[in-house]
Scaffold this active site. Sequence first.
Site, mmCIF file in Angstrom:
data_model
loop_
_atom_site.group_PDB
_atom_site.id
_atom_site.type_symbol
_atom_site.label_atom_id
_atom_site.label_comp_id
_atom_site.label_asym_id
_atom_site.label_seq_id
_atom_site.Cartn_x
_atom_site.Cartn_y
_atom_site.Cartn_z
ATOM 1 N N SER A 21 0.833 -1.198 0.000
ATOM 2 C CA SER A 21 0.000 0.000 0.000
ATOM 3 C C SER A 21 0.866 1.245 0.000
ATOM 4 C CB SER A 21 -0.926 0.021 1.226
ATOM 5 O OG SER A 21 -0.165 0.076 2.423
ATOM 6 N N VAL A 26 9.515 -7.667 8.577
ATOM 7 C CA VAL A 26 10.916 -7.255 8.467
ATOM 8 C C VAL A 26 11.696 -7.406 9.766
ATOM 9 C CG1 VAL A 26 10.541 -5.692 6.528
ATOM 10 C CG2 VAL A 26 10.357 -4.814 8.876
ATOM 11 N N TYR A 28 9.657 7.544 16.337
ATOM 12 C CA TYR A 28 9.593 7.589 14.875
ATOM 13 C C TYR A 28 10.754 8.399 14.299
ATOM 14 C CZ TYR A 28 7.560 8.108 10.215
ATOM 15 O OH TYR A 28 7.342 8.082 8.861
#
Length: 259
Positions: free
Chosen positions: A15, A58, A163
Amino acid sequence: MDITGASAVVTGGASGIGAAAARALAGAGARVVVADLNEAKGQEVATAIGGVFVRVDVTRTEDIVAAVDVAEQLGPVRVLVNSAGIGWAQRTVGKDGTYGSAADLAAYSKVIAINLIGTFDAIRIAATAMSRTEPLDASGERGAIVNLASVAAFDGQIGQAAYSASKGGVVGMTLPVARDLAAIGVRVNTVAPGLIDTPIYGEGEDSERFKAHLEQGVLFPKRLGAPEELASMVLEAATNSYLNGETIRVDGGIRMQPK
């Protein structure tokens, strides 16, 4: 670098920016492995571009190896795009002065594990496969790696410590990894998106109002970016043989405010 007939692995390819990058690579002639946790959307993208879907977490090296092994069956591995990632917002300390209200360390670690360590793990595995390929030309070029970071690496907002740290780490390792992989003829670049119109913002009136608010911080053009605009830069970074060791912001000139 001509990627016609070569294989490419795109993590997070089901996506958003990852899917747009997968489409762009396929359009340039690559055989694409869409590596993602979302099987339904990942298979849909892979089918549409004539590629192959492989379920990949991952944080699991064996999953990454499986995706690269599939890619090797499709053609020489020339491209890796690292687009898999998650976001997380939490303030460093709580309002009540207790240790228990401080930032959730497990959540912080998860963001780092996926966004930063997962990116490096995919690099080392895919680059190993690239090192086994025949050079494309007299310069010895074998492949290219393109990482997706974020403008949060530079302009992190309140609550974005995890982040921003993860994306800052991706930016920080771009040059040293490019220097490492120069020995095998593999280039490494990073693209740092700004505010991109992806499904992360949801749908409906509330979503549109929120996006309209975000657009006010963009210098020009005053809108969110399209995934295809990021994919264009990803493709350029993959195929431009003289682009190496760089981090490129694609963000409409935005500089994020504290909140």
